[in-house]
Design a protein around this motif. Structure first.
Motif, PDB file in Angstrom:
ATOM      1  N   GLU A   1      -5.668  14.917  -6.212  1.00 38.34           N
ATOM      2  CA  GLU A   1      -5.114  13.670  -5.698  1.00 38.34           C
ATOM      3  C   GLU A   1      -4.812  13.727  -4.204  1.00 38.34           C
ATOM      4  OE1 GLU A   1      -4.837  10.806  -6.962  1.00 38.34           O
ATOM      5  OE2 GLU A   1      -5.014  11.083  -9.124  1.00 38.34           O
TER       6      GLU A   1
ATOM      7  N   ARG B   1      -4.444   9.485  -4.533  1.00 41.87           N
ATOM      8  CA  ARG B   1      -3.188   8.742  -4.520  1.00 41.87           C
ATOM      9  C   ARG B   1      -2.093   9.478  -3.775  1.00 41.87           C
ATOM     10  NH1 ARG B   1      -2.547   7.638 -10.873  1.00 41.87           N
ATOM     11  NH2 ARG B   1      -3.353   9.768 -10.890  1.00 41.87           N
TER      12      ARG B   1
ATOM     13  N   TRP C   1       3.998   8.398  -8.973  1.00 41.74           N
ATOM     14  CA  TRP C   1       4.067   7.864  -7.610  1.00 41.74           C
ATOM     15  C   TRP C   1       3.519   6.442  -7.527  1.00 41.74           C
ATOM     16  CZ3 TRP C   1       4.215  13.164  -8.017  1.00 41.74           C
ATOM     17  CH2 TRP C   1       5.122  13.835  -7.171  1.00 41.74           C
ATOM     18  N   THR C   2       2.928   5.938  -8.587  1.00 43.13           N
ATOM     19  CA  THR C   2       2.472   4.546  -8.587  1.00 43.13           C
ATOM     20  C   THR C   2       3.580   3.602  -9.042  1.00 43.13           C
ATOM     21  OG1 THR C   2       1.631   4.564 -10.875  1.00 43.13           O
ATOM     22  CG2 THR C   2       0.146   5.343  -9.137  1.00 43.13           C
TER      23      THR C   2
ATOM     24  N   ASP D   1       0.852  -1.188   0.000  1.00 45.21           N
ATOM     25  CA  ASP D   1       0.000   0.000   0.000  1.00 45.21           C
ATOM     26  C   ASP D   1       0.884   1.231   0.000  1.00 45.21           C
ATOM     27  OD1 ASP D   1      -1.360   2.196   1.965  1.00 45.21           O
ATOM     28  OD2 ASP D   1      -2.827   1.260   0.644  1.00 45.21           O
ATOM     29  N   THR D   2       0.746   2.071  -1.017  1.00 46.65           N
ATOM     30  CA  THR D   2       1.675   3.180  -1.176  1.00 46.65           C
ATOM     31  C   THR D   2       1.527   4.226  -0.095  1.00 46.65           C
ATOM     32  OG1 THR D   2       0.104   4.185  -2.706  1.00 46.65           O
ATOM     33  CG2 THR D   2       1.891   2.880  -3.653  1.00 46.65           C
ATOM     34  N   THR D   3       0.318   4.404   0.419  1.00 47.34           N
ATOM     35  CA  THR D   3       0.139   5.409   1.461  1.00 47.34           C
ATOM     36  C   THR D   3       0.891   4.992   2.722  1.00 47.34           C
ATOM     37  OG1 THR D   3      -2.026   5.984   0.582  1.00 47.34           O
ATOM     38  CG2 THR D   3      -1.545   6.669   2.827  1.00 47.34           C
TER      39      THR D   3
ATOM     40  N   GLU E   1      -8.914   9.804  -0.279  1.00 46.96           N
ATOM     41  CA  GLU E   1      -8.833   8.710  -1.224  1.00 46.96           C
ATOM     42  C   GLU E   1      -7.832   8.986  -2.344  1.00 46.96           C
ATOM     43  OE1 GLU E   1     -12.771   8.023  -2.587  1.00 46.96           O
ATOM     44  OE2 GLU E   1     -13.512   7.352  -0.631  1.00 46.96           O
TER      45      GLU E   1
END
Length: 260
Positions: free
Chosen positions: A43, A17, A242-243, A3-5, A15
């Protein structure tokens, strides 16, 4: 997939990104900058914008705030031709928000001639300041904060002409090529800083043929703008970096137009 967060340690429950990330945008008052502020705010990022034109910057910041109620979007008039002023902007931003997770470099300009022989070397001086010197200053000022982020992004918007210069665009293409080389050198610095753990930040180049926006289409309804990248698509591509894993992104060129 991680999970990037959680991985980034950004704060906030939105919500988007980039919820809680702090992203600086240099050269934010033009059409590309306006689109960038809007998308980053959408975002969930805290967006810190700068430009030399205070009036246009204020309009861009207000538009992003209005479009996304509750978004934190700030604007600073910064002389990016001054390393001291650029460092002060980076220091102020990190102190105020506790981190910096991205720097998007949009400072641009164009000079050209009908033929190679007609090249005016004064154009090189102008483009050196706009396209190279400002980039040198933002990279030097933001390298440390982006490394401390642990998932930072330094993103340069460049032109396909840097890879295939034309006779009348010698100064412009050479300036863009130099800016790309400088950005890739920053990427190598990030690589070395991370060692076996991988780079703590990524430096990457987004390559376009040219940019187009709604006003340009309205002004020239019959124009095709073949191969041009819409400023909204550019902003989406920036948010999408960032993904990608930092190690995969670092030191790369992302082509938003066919390679020449």
């Amino acid at each position: 997939m991680t999970d990037t967060t959680t991985r980034r340690g950004y704060e906030g429950n939105g919500e988007g990104r980039l919820q809680g990330a702090v992203v600086a945008v240099a050269g934010a008052a033009g059409p590309a900058g306006r689109a960038m502020l809007l998308r980053l705010a959408e975002e969930g990022a805290v967006v810190v914008a700068s430009d030399a034109d205070a009036g246009r910057l204020a309009d861009a910041v207000d538009a992003a705030r209005f479009a996304h109620g509750g978004a934190t979007v700030t604007g600073d008039t910064v002389d990016l031709l001054s390393l001291e002023a650029t460092r002060a902007w980076a220091d102020k931003t990190e102190k105020e928000f506790g981190r910096i997770d991205g720097l998007v470099h949009l400072v641009g300009g164009w000079r050209g001639s009908a033929t190679f022989a007609e090249t005016d070397l004064a154009d090189w001086d102008t483009l050196h300041s706009l396209l190279i010197r400002t980039l040198q200053h933002t990279s030097l000022a933001f390298e440390g904060p982006l490394e401390r982020s642990g998932d930072g992004r330094f993103l340069l918007v460049s032109a396909a002409g840097a890879s295939k210069p034309t006779a009348g665009n010698a100064a412009y293409a050479a300036s863009k090529a130099a800016a790309e080389a400088w950005t890739l050198a920053l990427g190598d610095a990030f690589r070395k800083a991370g060692g076996e753990s991988g780079p703590p930040a990524a430096a990457a180049i987004l390559v376009v043929k040219a940019l187009v926006n709604d006003q340009m289409r309205a002004d020239r309804p019959n124009a095709k703008f073949a191969g041009f990248t819409d400023v909204k698509d550019l902003a989406e591509a920036v948010a999408g970096t960032w993904t990608k894993p930092t190690a995969e992104l670092n030191g790369t060129r992302l082509w938003l137009t066919p390679k020449p």
